[in-house]
Design an enzyme around this catalytic site. Structure first.
Site, PDB file in Angstrom:
ATOM      1  N   GLU A  63      -5.244   2.007   2.036  1.00 21.44           N
ATOM      2  CA  GLU A  63      -5.234   0.840   2.918  1.00 21.44           C
ATOM      3  C   GLU A  63      -5.518   1.232   4.350  1.00 21.44           C
ATOM      4  O   GLU A  63      -6.172   0.496   5.094  1.00 21.44           O
ATOM      5  CB  GLU A  63      -3.873   0.134   2.828  1.00 21.44           C
ATOM      6  CG  GLU A  63      -3.767  -1.157   3.623  1.00 21.44           C
ATOM      7  CD  GLU A  63      -3.173  -0.978   5.018  1.00 21.44           C
ATOM      8  OE1 GLU A  63      -3.050  -1.986   5.739  1.00 21.44           O
ATOM      9  OE2 GLU A  63      -2.828   0.173   5.376  1.00 21.44           O
ATOM     10  N   GLU A  64      -5.036   2.407   4.758  1.00 21.63           N
ATOM     11  CA  GLU A  64      -5.076   2.808   6.153  1.00 21.63           C
ATOM     12  C   GLU A  64      -6.478   3.145   6.660  1.00 21.63           C
ATOM     13  O   GLU A  64      -6.649   3.431   7.831  1.00 21.63           O
ATOM     14  CB  GLU A  64      -4.168   4.033   6.373  1.00 21.63           C
ATOM     15  CG  GLU A  64      -2.716   3.850   5.930  1.00 21.63           C
ATOM     16  CD  GLU A  64      -1.897   3.041   6.918  1.00 21.63           C
ATOM     17  OE1 GLU A  64      -2.505   2.409   7.810  1.00 21.63           O
ATOM     18  OE2 GLU A  64      -0.669   3.032   6.816  1.00 21.63           O
ATOM     19  N   HIS A  80       3.189   4.986  11.906  1.00 21.67           N
ATOM     20  CA  HIS A  80       2.109   5.959  12.072  1.00 21.67           C
ATOM     21  C   HIS A  80       2.501   7.083  13.023  1.00 21.67           C
ATOM     22  O   HIS A  80       1.692   7.580  13.788  1.00 21.67           O
ATOM     23  CB  HIS A  80       0.819   5.278  12.534  1.00 21.67           C
ATOM     24  CG  HIS A  80       0.280   4.342  11.501  1.00 21.67           C
ATOM     25  ND1 HIS A  80      -0.993   3.863  11.521  1.00 21.67           N
ATOM     26  CD2 HIS A  80       0.857   3.790  10.414  1.00 21.67           C
ATOM     27  CE1 HIS A  80      -1.182   3.071  10.493  1.00 21.67           C
ATOM     28  NE2 HIS A  80      -0.061   3.013   9.810  1.00 21.67           N
ATOM     29  N   HIS A 136       0.831  -1.214   0.000  1.00 23.81           N
ATOM     30  CA  HIS A 136       0.000   0.000   0.000  1.00 23.81           C
ATOM     31  C   HIS A 136       0.858   1.253   0.000  1.00 23.81           C
ATOM     32  O   HIS A 136       1.902   1.332   0.649  1.00 23.81           O
ATOM     33  CB  HIS A 136      -1.010  -0.001   1.145  1.00 23.81           C
ATOM     34  CG  HIS A 136      -0.462   0.201   2.517  1.00 23.81           C
ATOM     35  ND1 HIS A 136      -0.259   1.442   3.065  1.00 23.81           N
ATOM     36  CD2 HIS A 136      -0.093  -0.687   3.485  1.00 23.81           C
ATOM     37  CE1 HIS A 136       0.209   1.317   4.299  1.00 23.81           C
ATOM     38  NE2 HIS A 136       0.324   0.038   4.571  1.00 23.81           N
ATOM     39  N   ASP A 173       3.535  -5.667   3.128  1.00 17.81           N
ATOM     40  CA  ASP A 173       3.193  -4.545   4.000  1.00 17.81           C
ATOM     41  C   ASP A 173       4.219  -4.502   5.122  1.00 17.81           C
ATOM     42  O   ASP A 173       4.096  -5.207   6.124  1.00 17.81           O
ATOM     43  CB  ASP A 173       1.783  -4.721   4.561  1.00 17.81           C
ATOM     44  CG  ASP A 173       1.278  -3.459   5.261  1.00 17.81           C
ATOM     45  OD1 ASP A 173       2.112  -2.582   5.560  1.00 17.81           O
ATOM     46  OD2 ASP A 173       0.073  -3.356   5.512  1.00 17.81           O
ATOM     47  N   ASP A 189       6.001   1.706   6.937  1.00 15.92           N
ATOM     48  CA  ASP A 189       4.591   1.409   6.660  1.00 15.92           C
ATOM     49  C   ASP A 189       4.018   2.447   5.707  1.00 15.92           C
ATOM     50  O   ASP A 189       3.510   3.478   6.141  1.00 15.92           O
ATOM     51  CB  ASP A 189       3.818   1.396   7.977  1.00 15.92           C
ATOM     52  CG  ASP A 189       2.373   0.996   7.814  1.00 15.92           C
ATOM     53  OD1 ASP A 189       2.070   0.309   6.827  1.00 15.92           O
ATOM     54  OD2 ASP A 189       1.552   1.376   8.664  1.00 15.92           O
TER      55      ASP A 189
END
Length: 692
Positions: free
Chosen positions: A283-284, A388, A231, A311, A249
């Site tokens: 995706e998130e 994140h 992603h 991922d 990520d």
């Protein structure tokens, strides 16, 4: 209760939002409490999600805690529940899934109730929809040749571009869309002009960021499709720092599959079956991009014989190299993947692990009935704790790219064995390369600019700069230059090399001899030990400006600056408001060179937040040149006497050992330990040479 901070931070993994950070208790020195999330707008459109039933109670509690109504439950079957709620509340649901369950995505987004109920009632997929998957391993030439062309430097270059050029790649952001456009152009640049069997397309969605798809049409069985995906979007959980570099990520996954595509094009790969490389959008926020693409393939009865999801690939958080996600994947294909690892990637260890319902894009393909596997960069319990956040940077993963290279090898083996095909490599001429500065035989001091020319008929993919055989820097764009901090190299004669690679990975090297002559008392960064180091014996060792700041707060480079990256810094607070250790100096009391039994003084310059709770713990080791974390001996705990900048010092006696170090741990509260976990800790090491 009068306290500065919460005792522990909530772990955030997956697609977290501004709701994810808990409020901070008010105290005289503390920051203002975190703001509450705004209530849903009155005309907020309703959406539906399917989510693991184990999470529903947590979602209800979180919404009610924000003064919002619990979502409407529209159905439940087995371990899956369908909910209806305003669209603006999805970030809070994401936060719950990541804080409580550490699931990336953690739910499926649906535009209608019918779609949600259909997903909830979908049977567990035992037999995939696809036909003609061949799991035998009989293409070693293809696999070995493609793997030989892979280069971690190219993976690192893509991670760097995605994580530093775009402040965020969030699916509704302009920079998220720009990242997709750049990736499409980058992929198109790999495609030779005579390859009309290759197409780079943008798959549009109802939001701003498109997905990117590279399709290589199969020569023999074009209706059989092999897919490798990851992603493209990123997100952050911070209420104060919107930066979402997403280096691990999932820039790492995108960079890994990008390198496989580059090699396939450079080596003239023509698969027997169609191969697609896909960078999914969104995706998130409920696996929305991959859902759209997987359902499109299902609706059109496309024969997808295998899907591989990448991922996160560049953080080795477990003793094993690869975690094979065993839930919501295909068991037979997982066995195929582990057989690929055992056959083609010697020394790489794997183990099964689980990440639960809808944790990444592989779940979209599994839900659509296609066989999918997801090799993960660690066991799920060892996942990267910094994703994140603004700290999800390349510096906090594998800066060599060696870990991501393992996954590029898995992906290339997956493609070569499942899609089969042929290679056509025509370039057999080595590139021309020459170091133009410094001059051979030069004496070098401080920072030195190294420049190189490199040419080849098929183009230059990269130039590596090496000192005494160790790669120090890689440049992919002419003019090829490298700033060499010679302070990190022992004084004396050294070999400086420039190694150029062409587009099919043929190398050529230019080498010269130079002499380094620096003061022994100023440290340079040692990339082997990953900490400041004085290489030559002297009467003192000074960290200079290398330690100024903490983690990603302030100008500190190469953080955390602990030996072998063995102890991380806390990520909370701000530069020169909260705690940091900015400088360390060690010097003999009598002014003679370091030696066993000598009395030395440590001076640590710290930035103090609170004179009551801030403390400096000092440690030493006689064996800093270790493969892991050294055994540390406690020296003393020192207390600052005022806020702000302060120099704290004490003495200790040097033990035996040729490579020694001191560690300064500046902390808020807690008790002495060589490596703490508080979100305001700063750990720094200083390595220095000692005469026998």
């Amino acid at each position: 209760m009068n306290m500065k901070r919460l005792a522990s931070a909530v772990m955030v993994l997956g697609c977290v939002s501004a709701f994810a950070k808990p409020p901070v208790a008010k105290a005289p020195d503390a920051k203002a409490p975190a703001e509450k999330a705004p209530a849903a707008k009155s005309k907020d459109p309703e959406v539906w999600i399917t989510i693991g039933s184990d999470a529903v109670g947590f979602v209800n509690a979180a919404l009610m805690g924000e003064g919002l109504a619990a979502p409407a439950r529209v159905g439940e079957k087995g371990q899956v529940t369908a909910l209806r709620l305003p669209e603006s509340q999805l970030p809070l649901v994401s936060a719950v899934m990541h804080n409580q369950f550490h699931r990336c995505g953690g739910f499926f987004y649906h535009g209608t109730e019918a779609e949600a109920l259909a997903a909830m009632n979908a049977p567990v997929v035992e037999t995939p929809r696809s036909l003609a998957a061949n799991y035998t391993l009989d293409n070693p030439y293809l696999v070995n040749t493609m793997q030989a062309g892979l280069d971690p430097a190219n993976i690192l270059a893509t991670i760097t571009h995605l994580s530093t050029t775009y402040p965020t790649r969030y699916f509704t952001s302009e920079t998220g869309a720009a990242a997709a456009a750049w990736l499409a152009d980058e992929w198109q640049g790999y495609v030779p002009l005579d390859r009309d069997d290759v197409a780079i397309t943008l798959f549009g969605h109802s939001w701003l960021q498109p997905s990117v798809i590279a399709t290589i049409t199969g020569t023999t069985f074009p209706d059989e499709i092999v897919i490798v995906g990851g992603h493209l979007d990123s997100t952050t959980s911070s209420t104060t720092n919107p930066a979402a570099p997403g280096a691990d990520d999932d820039a790492s996954g995108i960079a890994t599959l990008t390198e496989v595509l580059r090699v396939a094009m450079a080596q003239g790969y023509r698969p027997a079956k169609t191969v697609k490389f896909i960078a999914y959008a969104a995706e998130e926020v409920g696996l929305r991009g991959s859902q759209a693409i997987a359902q499109e393939h299902k609706a059109n009865n496309r024969n997808v014989i295998g899907v591989l999801q990448l991922d996160m690939t560049n953080y080795k958080g477990s003793t094993v190299d690869v975690g094979i996600i065993s839930d919501f994947t295909n068991a037979a294909q997982n066995t195929f993947v582990t057989n690929l690892i055992g056959t083609y990637i010697p020394g790489v260890q794997w183990a099964n692990t689980q990440c639960n319902y809808a944790c990444s894009d592989h779940a979209s393909w599994n839900s659509a009935g296609f066989p999918v596997s997801m090799p993960f960069e660690a066991l799920f319990d060892g996942r990267n704790q910094r994703i994140h956040s603004a700290a999800d940077t390349l510096a906090n993963t594998d800066v060599t790219g060696a870990h991501a290279l393992k996954f590029a090898k898995i992906a290339s083996a997956f493609v070569a064995e499942l899609a089969e095909g042929t290679l056509t490599i025509t370039d057999t001429t080595e590139p021309a390369v020459a170091i133009t500065a410094p001059a051979a035989g030069a004496t070098l001091t401080g920072s030195v600019s190294v420049t190189t020319t490199a040419t080849d008929a098929s183009g230059i993919s990269r130039v590596e700069f090496l000192v005494d055989g160790a790669v120090k820097f890689t440049d992919t764009v002419a003019p090829y230059t490298f700033t060499w901090d010679t302070g990190a190299t022992p004084n004396g004669a050294h070999t400086l090399e420039a190694r150029a690679y062409d587009r099919v990975n043929l190398p050529a090297t230019s080498a010269i001899q130079v002499t380094v002559s620096n003061s022994a008392s100023v440290a340079g960064y040692d990339p082997a030990l990953r900490a400041p180091r004085c290489f030559s014996v002297s009467e003192s060792c000074d960290s200079g400006a290398l330690l100024n700041g903490r983690a990603n707060l302030g100008p500190e480079v190469n953080f955390p600056n602990t030996i072998n990256n063995s102890c991380s810094d806390g990520l909370s607070g701000s530069y020169h408001s909260d705690e940091s250790n900015d400088h360390i100096k060690v010097a003999t009391v009598d002014g003679t060179p370091f030696g066993p039994g000598k009395l030395v003084r440590i001076e640590a310059t710290v930035w103090c937040f609170n004179v009551t709770n801030d403390k400096l713990d000092l440690y030493y080791t006689g064996n800093a040149a270790t493969s892991g974390s050294p055994a540390w001996t406690f020296i003393a705990t020192l207390r600052p006497t005022a806020k702000g900048r302060q120099v704290l010092s004490t003495t200790y006696t040097l033990p035996a050992g040729a490579v020694q170090a001191v560690r300064a741990r500046f902390r808020y509260g807690g008790s002495p330990t060589a490596c703490g976990t508080s979100s305001y800790n700063d750990h720094d090491d200083l390595v220095f040479a000692v005469q026998p």
